[in-house]
Motif scaffolding. Structure first.
Motif, PDB file in Angstrom:
ATOM      1  N   GLY A 182     -72.291  70.618  43.607  1.00  0.00           N
ATOM      2  CA  GLY A 182     -73.926  70.864  44.114  1.00  0.00           C
ATOM      3  C   GLY A 182     -73.722  72.032  44.930  1.00  0.00           C
TER       4      GLY A 182
ATOM      5  N   GLY B  43     -73.483  69.379  48.948  1.00  0.00           N
ATOM      6  CA  GLY B  43     -73.348  70.528  47.893  1.00  0.00           C
ATOM      7  C   GLY B  43     -71.788  71.082  48.263  1.00  0.00           C
TER       8      GLY B  43
ATOM      9  N   GLY C  51     -82.613  65.892  44.043  1.00  0.00           N
ATOM     10  CA  GLY C  51     -82.291  67.395  44.462  1.00  0.00           C
ATOM     11  C   GLY C  51     -81.779  67.654  45.873  1.00  0.00           C
TER      12      GLY C  51
ATOM     13  N   VAL D  39     -78.137  66.684  46.037  1.00  0.00           N
ATOM     14  CA  VAL D  39     -77.392  67.680  45.584  1.00  0.00           C
ATOM     15  C   VAL D  39     -77.186  68.789  46.545  1.00  0.00           C
TER      16      VAL D  39
ATOM     17  N   GLN E  73     -78.171  74.726  42.882  1.00  0.00           N
ATOM     18  CA  GLN E  73     -78.441  73.723  41.888  1.00  0.00           C
ATOM     19  C   GLN E  73     -79.396  73.167  42.548  1.00  0.00           C
ATOM     20  N   GLY E  74     -79.362  72.521  43.996  1.00  0.00           N
ATOM     21  CA  GLY E  74     -80.342  71.507  44.397  1.00  0.00           C
ATOM     22  C   GLY E  74     -81.524  71.990  44.404  1.00  0.00           C
TER      23      GLY E  74
ATOM     24  N   ASN F 197     -65.539  71.045  48.550  1.00  0.00           N
ATOM     25  CA  ASN F 197     -65.777  71.966  47.435  1.00  0.00           C
ATOM     26  C   ASN F 197     -65.352  73.284  47.295  1.00  0.00           C
TER      27      ASN F 197
END
Lengths: 594, 114, 244
Positions: free
Chosen positions: C133, C128, C121, C124, C137-138, C54
């Motif tokens: 994520g 992440g 959550g 995420v 965000q989580g 990511n």
């Protein structure tokens, strides 16, 4: 890379986080102690960094991400003389404030000191950063901490000040971010030197002009330049004195410094052909701010609000220095804001002493009620603000005026007028409060403000008057005497010359190439400047005496009252002025700089 | 057509400003501030978009696939957090203003003027 | 200024501002045609340099991690600031409001959803830096899962689930951990915030060096921050206040 560079930001932030986590389990004075230790450490580091920026900037790449082939992958701090000096000033102001307010804010637990520490960390980051988005992040962090520090307390006035602060500065930050988006879209970079290099080849088309407008306007809002200044008077007038010291002493100055910090690496390339027109626009803005700030300061009875307008006036003079677009006047601005920031901080602490003793900072109510020692400090501060030679700000102003050649020969006269107004206001207040001169009713100064007496904690203050006066005196001594540092004006000019040399500066940041050694020195203050300084001080004293003994009845004219009424305290008015100001400034840029 | 997202960003900023200037309720005013801030999200994300490109997540996708700009997405993430913090804080101030003044009309609360 | 002068002045200025902004954005590359070097270079090198799939998470926690540090502390400061403004002025005359949800189906479904949301959550957050994520965000999702307790049951249940003193420690602790990790690199002779852990295999949970640690520190701090923020505002609603 110099390991000290990240510390002025990391130490306050870490201390704030730890204090918040464990502060409720520890005694109340722990917060004061941590804040005191951290601010002294930050000051010391700032001074060390300043000494190390003599020949070259200190460039620090976070995460170890050095640029590859001219593309900056990470975030850089670019510590030059001005940034390091302002960082040290911030630490010193905070140390003095913490000493001044020792144990005043204990009833909220550690929260107040947590926010003060976050504010200090944000200020340091804003002073030292060399990355445009990073500047935005620290700008917003400053605003977030400041909203609560201003609005703290049970009275409506601080809340309104905090609201105006947050909303107007919020819009300023959006303008900045919109500008960042535009510049990123064109250049694909966020590092100031890299953006500049990318823009230097091209011309100043619509995107560059509007980007320049938005970024500069964002910083001018923070600095408090007319017409983006309305929030400043409200917020500075209601914040607790120790917090106000940081605002007036360094936060506005940093907003101003950011304008230069971004202009020279980024925009001086494409806008070089239009320097004359840009100079005219910026100097006009500066002059208007200087005169309006001085005039409004003279029309106040609340001392903190008066000092807020004095700040606006002096920022105006600083903007003139930046706007003249020469290395010497830039150095002059740096010297000017550093020394006068400390003096303004000291004056705010003296006002704090007054509040503690007689529960008021209203000039008319406090008539005849001050301590002689405070009076001496206040008077010296007032003369320093007026620019009496040979205090620190005098040398700064002399350097600014040195750049006022060609069509700007009238500048020393205007700066003298502005200084007379600000200095006169302060000396008038000093005369009335500490000597009991003058009347105790002046209708033109308006109604008494609903001033919050937050300096009154629930328990009797434990701070001793001696400590409070000593903090104020210390700041005053440093502010007045900073020009006594050997060769300081010369060093400031040499640093400014490096800042204004865009290609060499970019090579230094992106490739690590040491800049050419500049044999720059500061010219001795000219006869004109010495005369202007003496005239300012004498004029201020004369104006003060005239105001005290002749009264201010002559000022009760419609234009004066209309000017005061414009500063209505209503946030929607302020946002309207913000929009009008940025539209007008943009129109000026587009018309004059194509 | 290809400049419409940017025009949207301009519109959001201006309409947010309008909302603030004509506001008679502090909560409405603060939310208009958030609307104006969302203009910067739109601008940043629109700037970084690349046609026919995938998200900058390379799980199961070969390296070298055309992807959108990840930096603006990181900037927008920071921007959103900034917006939330300022919003929370200004709402807290608005709550306190209501408690102390009994009104949320910006035209009726000034205690500091001149 | 009265409203009569304010609005016309604003409209004229806003028209000018809109024209200026339009003039500015006209200079941008057409939508979808962006070629800036920063993103292009990062998309190419991140996988090799940080073993993180990511790229946005790598930018947030590593390349531009210093911005994230500022952002973390901003959330932290906002909580402290909100507490400062709201907490200390609350008098003891708090009226105890009974606000439990009366409808049984709402309670049942709502409370059943709580562990699901929290688990989502946490997922995420955990993945992440591999798939979309991350900590922010989580962390928000987990905090909302906890807020669901208030929505489905009553605010006192929410308060008992999230005692302020404990959550304060997590919030300050998360922020402190983030700064400490960054300083730790400095003490170890590296640059501030430099990634100093082994990078691991691409696609594994242990990839990315210190990115997973920063990710979790962020998640803890964000969750705690939102829980505290919700708590502060809920207290306001639950307390009987007379204006003035």
């Amino acid at each position: 890379m110099d390991v000290l560079v990240p510390l002025p930001v990391a130490l306050p932030l870490l201390a704030a986080a730890v204090l918040a986590a464990v502060g409720t389990f520890l005694p109340a004075w722990f917060g004061d102690l941590v804040a005191a230790v951290v601010s002294v450490a930050v000051t010391a580091i700032g001074v060390v960094l300043l000494t190390r920026t003599g020949r070259h900037d200190l460039v620090y790449w976070f995460g170890g991400w050095r640029p590859s082939h001219g593309v900056a992958l990470g975030i850089a701090f670019d510590v030059d003389g001005a940034g390091a000096a302002l960082g040290a000033v911030a630490g010193l102001l905070m140390a003095a404030s913490v000493a001044f307010s020792w144990r005043y804010f204990d009833e909220t637990g550690p929260l107040f000191h947590v926010l003060l520490l976050v504010f200090l960390g944000a200020v340091e980051g804003f002073a030292l950063s060399g990355d445009l988005f990073n500047l935005f992040v620290f700008l917003e962090l400053m605003t977030v901490a400041a909203i609560a520090l201003t609005g703290y307390g049970d009275e409506p006035a601080p809340l309104q000040g905090a609201l105006n602060f947050g909303i107007v500065n919020g819009f300023g930050a959006f303008f900045l971010l919109f500008g960042i988006g535009l510049l990123y879209g064109r250049t694909g970079a966020l590092n100031l030197a890299q953006i500049g290099r990318s823009l230097a080849g091209g011309r100043a088309d619509g995107l560059v002009l509007v980007g320049f407008l938005l970024v500069t306007a964002g910083f001018l809002v923070k600095a408090g330049v007319v017409p983006f200044h309305f929030w400043l008077a409200d917020a500075y007038a209601v914040a607790p004195a120790p917090v106000c010291v940081l605002y007036s002493g360094v936060m506005s100055d940093l907003g101003l410094n950011a304008v230069a910090k971004v202009y020279w690496p980024v925009f001086s390339g494409p806008l070089a052909a239009h320097a004359t027109a840009l100079r005219a626009i910026l100097v006009t803005l500066g002059v208007v701010s200087a005169l309006l700030g001085g005039a409004m300061a003279f029309l106040q009875r609340d001392l903190k609000r008066m000092l807020a307008f004095v700040t606006i006036g002096q920022i105006g003079i600083g903007l003139v220095g930046i706007g003249l677009l020469t290395a010497r006047s830039l150095a002059g601005t740096t010297l000017y804001v550093v020394s006068d920031g400390l003096v303004r901080g000291s004056l705010l602490l003296v006002v704090g002493v007054l509040i503690r003793r007689i529960r008021s900072c209203d000039e008319l109510n406090a008539r005849g009620g001050g301590l002689p020692v405070s009076g001496v400090l206040f008077a010296v501060g007032g003369l320093a603000i007026a620019g009496l030679p040979p205090v620190g700000s005098f040398f700064g102003r002399a350097l600014i005026e040195d750049g006022a050649t060609g069509g700007y020969r009238w500048l020393p006269v205007v700066l003298t007028a502005a200084s007379i107004l600000s200095g006169g206001a302060l000396l008038r207040a000093a005369g009335r409060i500490y000597l009991g001169w003058g009347a105790d009713r002046e209708p033109v100064l308006g109604e008494e403000q609903a001033s919050p007496e937050q300096e009154e904690p629930a328990h009797p203050p434990r701070g001793s008057l001696v400590v409070m006066l000593a903090s104020a005196a210390a700041l005053l001594v440093v502010g007045v005497g900073v020009a006594a540092w050997p060769g300081l004006p010369g060093k400031a000019v040499a640093a400014a010359v490096r800042t204004t040399d865009r290609p060499a500066h970019a090579a230094e940041v992106l490739e690590g190439k040491p800049p050419p050694h500049e044999r720059a020195s500061a010219p001795a203050p000219s006869g004109t400047s010495i005369a202007a300084g003496l005239a300012s001080a004498a004029g201020a004293a004369g104006l003060a005496l005239l105001a005290l003994f002749d009264g201010l009845g002559a000022l009760a004219r419609r234009p004066v009252l209309r000017l005061k009424a414009l500063h209505s305290g209503i946030v929607t008015d302020y946002v309207t002025w913000l929009t009008a100001g940025i539209a007008a400034l943009g129109a000026a840029f587009v018309l004059a700089l194509r | 057509m290809s400049y419409l997202p940017y025009a949207l960003a301009v519109w959001l900023l201006v309409v947010g400003l309008y909302g603030v200037v004509t506001s008679r309720h502090l909560v409405h005013l603060v939310v208009c501030l958030t609307v104006a801030q969302s203009s910067t999200y739109v601008l940043l994300l629109a700037v970084g978009y690349r046609k026919h490109a995938t998200a900058p997540i390379f799980k199961g996708i070969p390296l070298g696939t055309k992807a959108t700009d990840p930096v603006v997405q990181a900037l927008t993430l920071t921007d959103v957090v900034v917006s939330v913090t300022v919003l929370a804080l200004l709402l807290a101030v608005a709550v306190q203003v209501y408690v102390r003044e009994g009104t949320l009309d910006p035209d009726e609360i000034p205690a500091v003027r001149g | 200024m009265s409203a009569r002068t304010r609005v016309p002045l604003f409209l004229v200025s806003a028209a000018g501002l809109a024209a200026l902004l339009g003039f500015g954005v006209a200079g941008l590359p057409a939508f979808g045609d962006y070629h800036g070097p920063y993103g292009l270079v990062l998309n190419h090198v991140v996988l090799a340099q940080r073993h993180t799939t990511n790229v946005v998470a790598a930018v947030v926690f590593d390349y531009r991690g210093f911005d994230t540090l500022g952002e973390e502390l901003m959330l932290f400061a906002a909580v402290a600031a909100t507490a400062l403004i709201l907490r200390e002025a609350r008098e003891e005359e708090a009226r105890q409001v009974v606000d439990s949800v009366q409808s049984e189906p709402v309670r049942a479904v709502g409370l059943a959803a709580v562990p699901v949301v929290i688990l989502l959550g946490l997922f995420v957050v955990a993945f992440g830096y591999l798939t979309p994520g991350g900590g922010f965000q989580g962390g928000t999702v987990v905090a909302l899962g906890l807020l669901l307790v208030y929505l489905a049951a009553e605010h006192r249940a929410y308060r008992r689930l999230t005692p302020t003193h404990v959550v304060d420690v997590f919030e300050g602790g998360g922020a402190a951990a983030f700064v400490a990790l960054a300083l730790g690199a400095l003490l170890g002779g590296l640059a501030f915030q430099q990634n100093f852990l082994p990078l691991g295999r691409i696609g594994a949970l242990t990839s990315g060096g210190s990115i997973p640690l920063l990710n979790w520190a962020t998640a803890i701090e964000v969750t705690a921050a939102f829980v505290l923020l919700f708590g502060e505002f809920l207290e306001e609603v639950m307390v009987e206040r007379r204006p003035g």
